[in-house]
Design an enzyme around this catalytic site. Structure first.
Site, PDB file in Angstrom:
ATOM      1  N   ASP A  57       1.973 -31.668 -22.406  1.00 17.62           N
ATOM      2  CA  ASP A  57       1.701 -32.542 -21.254  1.00 17.62           C
ATOM      3  C   ASP A  57       0.690 -31.825 -20.370  1.00 17.62           C
ATOM      4  O   ASP A  57       0.716 -31.949 -19.150  1.00 17.62           O
ATOM      5  CB  ASP A  57       3.034 -32.753 -20.518  1.00 17.62           C
ATOM      6  N   LYS A 109      -1.525 -34.646 -24.294  1.00 19.11           N
ATOM      7  CA  LYS A 109      -1.969 -35.465 -23.156  1.00 19.11           C
ATOM      8  C   LYS A 109      -3.450 -35.193 -22.925  1.00 19.11           C
ATOM      9  O   LYS A 109      -3.861 -34.031 -22.851  1.00 19.11           O
ATOM     10  CB  LYS A 109      -1.197 -35.134 -21.882  1.00 19.11           C
TER      11      LYS A 109
HETATM   12  C1  LIG Z   1       2.018 -32.526 -15.723  1.00 17.79           C
HETATM   13  S1  LIG Z   1       2.535 -30.866 -15.676  1.00 17.79           S
HETATM   14  C2  LIG Z   1       3.732 -30.812 -16.972  1.00 17.79           C
HETATM   15  C3  LIG Z   1       5.037 -31.518 -16.626  1.00 17.79           C
HETATM   16  C4  LIG Z   1       6.116 -31.248 -17.658  1.00 17.79           C
HETATM   17  N1  LIG Z   1       5.809 -31.909 -18.928  1.00 17.79           N
HETATM   18  C5  LIG Z   1       7.463 -31.721 -17.218  1.00 17.79           C
HETATM   19  O1  LIG Z   1       7.958 -32.653 -17.821  1.00 17.79           O
HETATM   20  O2  LIG Z   1       8.027 -31.158 -16.287  1.00 17.79           O
HETATM   21  C6  LIG Z   1       1.168 -30.035 -16.412  1.00 17.79           C
HETATM   22  C7  LIG Z   1       1.395 -28.555 -16.644  1.00 17.79           C
HETATM   23  O3  LIG Z   1       0.252 -28.001 -17.323  1.00 17.79           O
HETATM   24  C8  LIG Z   1       0.294 -26.608 -17.037  1.00 17.79           C
HETATM   25  N2  LIG Z   1      -0.952 -25.923 -17.417  1.00 17.79           N
HETATM   26  C9  LIG Z   1      -2.204 -26.185 -16.973  1.00 17.79           C
HETATM   27  N3  LIG Z   1      -3.089 -25.314 -17.490  1.00 17.79           N
HETATM   28  C10 LIG Z   1      -2.376 -24.480 -18.314  1.00 17.79           C
HETATM   29  C11 LIG Z   1      -2.740 -23.390 -19.141  1.00 17.79           C
HETATM   30  N4  LIG Z   1      -4.011 -22.943 -19.211  1.00 17.79           N
HETATM   31  N5  LIG Z   1      -1.789 -22.794 -19.877  1.00 17.79           N
HETATM   32  C12 LIG Z   1      -0.501 -23.222 -19.795  1.00 17.79           C
HETATM   33  N6  LIG Z   1      -0.088 -24.246 -19.011  1.00 17.79           N
HETATM   34  C13 LIG Z   1      -1.012 -24.874 -18.279  1.00 17.79           C
HETATM   35  C14 LIG Z   1       0.532 -26.607 -15.533  1.00 17.79           C
HETATM   36  O4  LIG Z   1       0.980 -25.352 -15.092  1.00 17.79           O
HETATM   37  C15 LIG Z   1       1.565 -27.729 -15.371  1.00 17.79           C
HETATM   38  O5  LIG Z   1       2.866 -27.216 -15.289  1.00 17.79           O
END
Ligand SMILES: C[S@@+](CC[C@H](N)C(=O)[O-])C[C@H]1O[C@@H](n2cnc3c(N)ncnc32)[C@H](O)[C@@H]1O
Length: 208
Positions: free
Chosen positions: A120, A160
């Protein structure tokens, strides 16, 4: 008195937001995974699942309801994920680009591969739609590499994607690896958002 835009936090307080709170989920995103699961039936009780970009953890909460308690689930995010209190859920704080860290962690759990990988992932948004969309493609290309190594042949990956003019780069990369790509926008996604989920099935190459 009319509230200024500044005083309103950027949180979608819609029916999914309130339903998530009421049902004890950490984020409204869970309804996107529920809708994907209803449509595609990707996760089964015996599926070993790797959930990427898991924080705060609503996907993990839902996956744990489907998967048997003796089957491992792994959650990874660049942010800390608060423990979910289930011994079969293993959490790692790591950037998705840190392939070696991720591989070492999975191996340390004695896991060779997964039946399903969900993601996601969302880049920190800059306000420049084109930049955010390209960053989403870069993140998803990194996830494809994790899946190249850790997803079992013939199984499923959920991505996503912020869809923009660079999306074809990702579509081409997916189609070279998976027999079937289904693009789906769950109704839990905000109407105006440019996000979509890619359900990639039938992984072509064997792992390892
Ligand atoms: C929409 S949130 C996910 C929500 C999660 N699926 C839930 O149900 O609680 C998107 C996530 O992508 C993570 N993210 C963004 N860039 C990232 C990276 N380079 N490596 C790992 N995680 C990352 C963010 O920290 C964030 O927690």
């Amino acid at each position: 008195m009319k509230k200024s835009a500044k005083s309103r936090p950027y949180t979608t307080r819609d029916r999914y937001f309130f339903a998530a709170k009421q049902q004890g989920y950490r984020a409204r995103s869970v309804f996107k995974l529920m809708q994907l699961q209803e449509k595609f039936g990707i996760i089964r009780p015996d599926s070993r699942v790797l959930d990427l970009a898991s924080a705060p953890g609503s996907f993990l909460q839902y996956i744990a309801k489907i998967v048997r308690p003796d089957i491992p689930i792994v959650g990874i995010d660049i942010q800390r994920i608060e423990p979910l209190g289930r011994p079969n859920i293993h959490l790692l704080q790591s950037d998705i680009f840190e392939f070696v860290t991720i591989a070492d962690f999975i191996h340390s759990l004695g896991i060779d591969d997964f039946d399903v990988i969900t993601s996601d992932i969302a880049p920190a948004t800059t306000g420049h739609t084109g930049v955010d969309q390209y960053r989403s493609i870069e993140l998803n290309l990194a996830i494809l590499q994790v899946a190249d190594r850790f997803l079992r042949a013939r199984w499923a990956l959920v991505l996503k994607v912020f869809v923009g003019e660079d999306v074809n780069e990702l579509v081409t990369a997916v189609k070279s690896r998976y027999e079937k790509l289904s693009r789906y926008k769950p109704s839990a996604c905000r109407d105006r958002s440019f996000e979509e989920y890619f359900v990639c099935r039938g992984k072509r190459n064997p792992t390892g």
